[in-house]
Write a protein that holds these residues in place. Structure first.
Motif, PDB file in Angstrom:
ATOM      1  N   ALA A 129      20.645 -60.552-113.511  1.00 52.33           N
ATOM      2  CA  ALA A 129      20.279 -60.152-112.015  1.00 52.33           C
ATOM      3  C   ALA A 129      22.080 -61.375-111.437  1.00 52.33           C
ATOM      4  CB  ALA A 129      19.303 -61.570-111.476  1.00 52.33           C
ATOM      5  N   LYS A 130      22.810 -61.792-112.732  1.00 50.19           N
ATOM      6  CA  LYS A 130      24.168 -62.918-112.234  1.00 50.19           C
ATOM      7  C   LYS A 130      25.058 -61.510-111.432  1.00 50.19           C
ATOM      8  CE  LYS A 130      23.021 -66.207-116.219  1.00 50.19           C
ATOM      9  NZ  LYS A 130      22.411 -67.321-116.997  1.00 50.19           N
ATOM     10  N   LEU A 131      24.570 -60.637-112.530  1.00 47.49           N
ATOM     11  CA  LEU A 131      25.856 -59.729-113.020  1.00 47.49           C
ATOM     12  C   LEU A 131      25.493 -59.191-111.266  1.00 47.49           C
ATOM     13  CD1 LEU A 131      28.237 -58.755-113.512  1.00 47.49           C
ATOM     14  CD2 LEU A 131      27.321 -57.248-114.619  1.00 47.49           C
ATOM     15  N   ALA A 132      24.630 -58.396-110.957  1.00 51.93           N
ATOM     16  CA  ALA A 132      24.053 -57.725-109.740  1.00 51.93           C
ATOM     17  C   ALA A 132      24.448 -58.657-108.890  1.00 51.93           C
ATOM     18  CB  ALA A 132      22.731 -57.802-109.096  1.00 51.93           C
ATOM     19  N   ALA A 133      23.920 -59.853-108.544  1.00 51.93           N
ATOM     20  CA  ALA A 133      24.633 -61.426-107.319  1.00 51.93           C
ATOM     21  C   ALA A 133      25.967 -61.457-107.290  1.00 51.93           C
ATOM     22  CB  ALA A 133      23.842 -62.995-107.751  1.00 51.93           C
ATOM     23  N   ILE A 134      26.502 -61.018-108.427  1.00 51.40           N
ATOM     24  CA  ILE A 134      28.118 -61.652-108.036  1.00 51.40           C
ATOM     25  C   ILE A 134      29.319 -60.280-107.833  1.00 51.40           C
ATOM     26  CG2 ILE A 134      30.143 -61.205-109.316  1.00 51.40           C
ATOM     27  CD1 ILE A 134      29.256 -63.075-111.367  1.00 51.40           C
ATOM     28  N   LEU A 135      28.239 -59.314-107.664  1.00 58.83           N
ATOM     29  CA  LEU A 135      28.891 -57.904-107.020  1.00 58.83           C
ATOM     30  C   LEU A 135      29.003 -57.609-105.900  1.00 58.83           C
ATOM     31  CD1 LEU A 135      28.618 -54.901-109.766  1.00 58.83           C
ATOM     32  CD2 LEU A 135      30.308 -56.092-109.432  1.00 58.83           C
ATOM     33  N   LEU A 136      27.020 -57.659-105.297  1.00 60.40           N
ATOM     34  CA  LEU A 136      27.107 -57.665-103.684  1.00 60.40           C
ATOM     35  C   LEU A 136      27.664 -58.895-102.965  1.00 60.40           C
ATOM     36  CD1 LEU A 136      25.416 -55.496-101.659  1.00 60.40           C
ATOM     37  CD2 LEU A 136      23.379 -57.654-102.831  1.00 60.40           C
ATOM     38  N   LEU A 137      27.755 -60.445-103.874  1.00 61.52           N
ATOM     39  CA  LEU A 137      27.773 -61.245-103.185  1.00 61.52           C
ATOM     40  C   LEU A 137      30.097 -60.708-102.608  1.00 61.52           C
ATOM     41  CD1 LEU A 137      27.465 -64.248-101.763  1.00 61.52           C
ATOM     42  CD2 LEU A 137      28.209 -64.495-103.967  1.00 61.52           C
ATOM     43  N   VAL A 140      30.085 -58.849 -99.792  1.00 58.19           N
ATOM     44  CA  VAL A 140      29.770 -59.026 -98.610  1.00 58.19           C
ATOM     45  C   VAL A 140      30.762 -59.547 -97.515  1.00 58.19           C
ATOM     46  CG1 VAL A 140      27.806 -61.266 -97.181  1.00 58.19           C
ATOM     47  CG2 VAL A 140      27.166 -59.155 -98.616  1.00 58.19           C
ATOM     48  N   LEU A 141      31.204 -60.963 -98.564  1.00 57.30           N
ATOM     49  CA  LEU A 141      32.415 -61.597 -98.161  1.00 57.30           C
ATOM     50  C   LEU A 141      33.308 -61.197 -97.743  1.00 57.30           C
ATOM     51  CD1 LEU A 141      31.797 -64.528-100.856  1.00 57.30           C
ATOM     52  CD2 LEU A 141      31.338 -64.375 -98.616  1.00 57.30           C
ATOM     53  N   ASP A 142      34.338 -60.172 -99.066  1.00 58.68           N
ATOM     54  CA  ASP A 142      34.978 -58.804 -98.583  1.00 58.68           C
ATOM     55  C   ASP A 142      34.989 -58.166 -97.034  1.00 58.68           C
ATOM     56  OD1 ASP A 142      37.183 -57.735 -98.722  1.00 58.68           O
ATOM     57  OD2 ASP A 142      36.476 -55.619 -99.442  1.00 58.68           O
ATOM     58  N   ARG A 143      33.666 -58.158 -96.612  1.00 54.98           N
ATOM     59  CA  ARG A 143      33.359 -57.143 -95.507  1.00 54.98           C
ATOM     60  C   ARG A 143      33.202 -58.454 -94.439  1.00 54.98           C
ATOM     61  NH1 ARG A 143      29.732 -52.468 -95.423  1.00 54.98           N
ATOM     62  NH2 ARG A 143      31.434 -52.083 -96.620  1.00 54.98           N
ATOM     63  N   HIS A 144      32.235 -59.296 -94.663  1.00 49.31           N
ATOM     64  CA  HIS A 144      32.163 -60.752 -93.413  1.00 49.31           C
ATOM     65  C   HIS A 144      32.191 -61.529 -94.139  1.00 49.31           C
ATOM     66  CE1 HIS A 144      29.821 -57.566 -92.064  1.00 49.31           C
ATOM     67  NE2 HIS A 144      29.072 -57.159 -93.290  1.00 49.31           N
ATOM     68  N   PRO A 145      33.777 -61.928 -93.805  1.00 48.17           N
ATOM     69  CA  PRO A 145      34.653 -62.859 -94.259  1.00 48.17           C
ATOM     70  C   PRO A 145      34.086 -64.097 -92.955  1.00 48.17           C
ATOM     71  CG  PRO A 145      36.507 -61.875 -93.248  1.00 48.17           C
ATOM     72  CD  PRO A 145      34.577 -60.867 -93.135  1.00 48.17           C
ATOM     73  N   ILE A 146      33.807 -65.992 -93.577  1.00 46.59           N
ATOM     74  CA  ILE A 146      33.443 -66.305 -93.079  1.00 46.59           C
ATOM     75  C   ILE A 146      34.262 -67.240 -92.159  1.00 46.59           C
ATOM     76  CG2 ILE A 146      32.553 -69.281 -93.729  1.00 46.59           C
ATOM     77  CD1 ILE A 146      30.623 -66.770 -94.904  1.00 46.59           C
ATOM     78  N   GLU A 147      34.095 -67.437 -91.310  1.00 46.46           N
ATOM     79  CA  GLU A 147      35.101 -67.654 -90.373  1.00 46.46           C
ATOM     80  C   GLU A 147      33.505 -69.025 -88.842  1.00 46.46           C
ATOM     81  OE1 GLU A 147      35.566 -64.046 -87.725  1.00 46.46           O
ATOM     82  OE2 GLU A 147      38.021 -63.712 -89.548  1.00 46.46           O
ATOM     83  N   ARG A 148      32.356 -68.360 -89.280  1.00 41.93           N
ATOM     84  CA  ARG A 148      31.548 -69.506 -88.278  1.00 41.93           C
ATOM     85  C   ARG A 148      30.308 -69.575 -89.632  1.00 41.93           C
ATOM     86  NH1 ARG A 148      29.457 -64.850 -84.485  1.00 41.93           N
ATOM     87  NH2 ARG A 148      29.622 -64.708 -86.289  1.00 41.93           N
ATOM     88  N   PRO A 149      29.842 -71.011 -88.759  1.00 45.01           N
ATOM     89  CA  PRO A 149      28.555 -71.299 -89.332  1.00 45.01           C
ATOM     90  C   PRO A 149      28.087 -70.039 -90.002  1.00 45.01           C
ATOM     91  CG  PRO A 149      29.698 -73.533 -88.586  1.00 45.01           C
ATOM     92  CD  PRO A 149      30.031 -71.942 -87.965  1.00 45.01           C
ATOM     93  N   ALA A 355      45.260 -59.693-108.209  1.00 44.27           N
ATOM     94  CA  ALA A 355      43.991 -57.787-107.407  1.00 44.27           C
ATOM     95  C   ALA A 355      44.654 -57.265-106.439  1.00 44.27           C
ATOM     96  CB  ALA A 355      42.801 -58.789-107.599  1.00 44.27           C
ATOM     97  N   ARG A 356      43.915 -56.230-106.809  1.00 41.69           N
ATOM     98  CA  ARG A 356      44.837 -55.710-105.464  1.00 41.69           C
ATOM     99  C   ARG A 356      43.787 -55.527-103.635  1.00 41.69           C
ATOM    100  NH1 ARG A 356      48.477 -51.814-106.743  1.00 41.69           N
ATOM    101  NH2 ARG A 356      49.655 -50.745-108.629  1.00 41.69           N
ATOM    102  N   THR A 357      42.642 -55.930-104.393  1.00 43.07           N
ATOM    103  CA  THR A 357      41.834 -56.432-102.990  1.00 43.07           C
ATOM    104  C   THR A 357      40.896 -57.217-103.021  1.00 43.07           C
ATOM    105  OG1 THR A 357      40.166 -55.029-104.337  1.00 43.07           O
ATOM    106  CG2 THR A 357      41.496 -53.274-103.553  1.00 43.07           C
ATOM    107  N   ASP A 358      40.661 -57.638-101.664  1.00 43.38           N
ATOM    108  CA  ASP A 358      39.885 -59.270-102.244  1.00 43.38           C
ATOM    109  C   ASP A 358      38.713 -59.101-102.152  1.00 43.38           C
ATOM    110  OD1 ASP A 358      41.779 -60.827-100.421  1.00 43.38           O
ATOM    111  OD2 ASP A 358      41.225 -60.406 -98.479  1.00 43.38           O
ATOM    112  N   PHE A 359      37.954 -57.288-102.590  1.00 41.54           N
ATOM    113  CA  PHE A 359      36.655 -57.368-103.882  1.00 41.54           C
ATOM    114  C   PHE A 359      36.762 -58.041-104.642  1.00 41.54           C
ATOM    115  CE2 PHE A 359      34.075 -54.284-105.582  1.00 41.54           C
ATOM    116  CZ  PHE A 359      32.836 -54.612-105.250  1.00 41.54           C
ATOM    117  N   GLU A 360      37.525 -57.064-105.521  1.00 40.03           N
ATOM    118  CA  GLU A 360      37.813 -57.276-106.839  1.00 40.03           C
ATOM    119  C   GLU A 360      38.453 -58.352-106.813  1.00 40.03           C
ATOM    120  OE1 GLU A 360      41.483 -54.435-107.474  1.00 40.03           O
ATOM    121  OE2 GLU A 360      40.153 -52.518-107.739  1.00 40.03           O
TER     122      GLU A 360
END
Length: 427
Positions: A129-137, A140-149, A355-360
């Protein structure tokens, strides 16, 4: 004529094979491969030492599992991490279902229900679950940056589900890893540091409420001021922050009594003074520190530790393997291992930066956080600077699930390193 053609063909094959070997050696990341493999080899010897007086000997399973993990890492190193993105939600859902299955049909040991028996092999879903959470998180952060609370709702949802299920097993140590992953990856994704501090503030409030309640008089207004200056809707944000902090402060005593198991409370208290219960909750810490201290500068020698031989330290082949290291290799050996982990962390940070991409990049920083958080907590635990949490030492503690997950994570980082801008010959 035919024989000369054959010689030329064979010579060409030989030249190509030598060129392929040189190219493979040039691409080999000596730190990402060398440190984990060295840890595994050393740990196998230490685990064998802990089992000298036992009626069983399964230390070699540590090397077998690591060998299988190396094969998986080699395969993943040649696969672009981006290709995994369509599989992230199914993998995450599968790990969540496996955590639910632990609650229903899991196997219990040492007062916790954390494993599922598959074909006679105990599998610990919380590690996967730790690794699955890393990959999905990371996705999510790559596609939806934290710009608002409000943007925090997605990453919080990703982490909260496995965190809750792991905490209820109960597995306090692994649940802490999920918190560390969330905070570090949010910071790496360029979330303002003030928001990171506000996100961590409830934990600090709970600690202050339990240890030094009088400090809340200064802490709560400080958090309200920070929220007022860094968040939109300033007055509303400050009011909600103060209300949340107040709720945490008031409910902390109840959570201490009813939210934790008896043994968890004992572990959190006894690390401050394990001599209060030297034959009970403080036994692990006392014996571990004695074992490490008895090694002196150079240690007793591999397979020569007397405390390890007589099995004075419970669970020494798993969570307390560092104590066997300290006794048999001494201060020099422990410093070398800590240095190795520091080199590994430095290399992972370089791979994440280049890394070449933010996701990586987010995947690598998540792996680095998972590994190094466990290293710090485990070593602090064994030398008496932290409570007993049940967190293994990566690549060294005996455990099939953790070993496989660590090498899968290593393979993902190797894939990013091979395709990144970093120069491998610098390492």
């Amino acid at each position: 004529m035919l024989s000369s053609q054959r010689r030329r063909r064979n010579g060409g094959k030989s030249f190509r094979s030598k060129g392929h070997l040189r190219r493979w050696w040039k691409e080999l990341d000596l730190v990402l491969w060398g440190v984990p493999v060295a840890m595994v080899i050393l740990a196998g010897v230490l685990i064998a030492s802990t089992q000298r007086q036992a009626d069983y000997a399964d230390w070699y399973h540590h090397w077998i599992t690591a060998g299988l993990g190396c094969l998986v890492a080699l395969l993943l190193a040649r696969l672009p991490v981006q290709r995994l993105r369509p599989l992230l939600i199914p993998l995450y859902a599968l790990t969540v279902l496996s955590l639910v299955a632990v609650r229903l049909i899991g196997t219990s040991a040492l007062g916790a229900q954390r494993w599922i028996s598959i074909a006679g092999v105990n599998v610990q879903p919380s590690e996967f679950a730790k690794l699955a959470a890393i990959l999905l998180l990371a996705a999510v952060l790559d596609r939806h940056p934290i710009e608002r609370p409000i943007d925090l709702m997605r990453p919080l949802a990703v982490i909260s589900v496995p965190w809750t299920l792991v905490f209820l097993q109960p597995d306090l140590g692994s649940s802490l890893v999920f918190g560390a992953l969330l905070v570090t990856m949010l910071y790496w994704a360029d979330m303002p540091w003030e928001w990171v501090l506000l996100l961590l503030s409830p934990l600090a409030t709970a600690l202050l409420a339990g240890l030094w309640p009088w400090t809340l008089c200064a802490w709560l207004p400080l958090m309200g001021l920070l929220a007022y200056r860094s968040l939109p809707w300033k007055r509303l944000a400050a009011s909600l922050t103060l209300a949340l902090q107040g709720i945490v402060a008031v409910t902390t005593p109840w959570l201490w009594l009813h939210g934790l198991k008896d043994y968890q409370r004992e572990r959190l208290v006894l690390f401050l003074d394990p001599t209060k219960d030297p034959l009970g909750g403080g036994y692990h810490l006392l014996q571990s520190t004695v074992g490490i201290g008895s090694g002196g500068l150079f240690g007793t020698g591999l397979l020569q530790g007397q405390l390890t031989k007589l099995r004075f330290i419970p669970e020494q082949h798993t969570d307390f393997i560092f104590s066997a290291l300290g006794e048999e290799t001494g201060f020099i050996g422990t410093i070398l291992v800590v240095t190795g982990f520091a080199l590994l962390m430095g290399r992972l940070l370089q791979v994440a930066r280049e890394a070449r991409t933010d996701f990586e990049s987010l995947v690598v920083i998540g792996v680095a956080t998972m590994v190094m958080f466990q290293v710090v907590v485990n070593i602090f635990m064994t030398i008496g600077l932290g409570p007993v949490t049940g967190i293994p030492l990566p690549f060294m503690s005996y455990g099939r699930s953790a070993m496989v997950v660590n090498f899968v994570a290593l393979g993902l980082c190797l894939s990013v390193a091979r395709r990144g801008h970093t120069r491998l010959n610098n390492w």
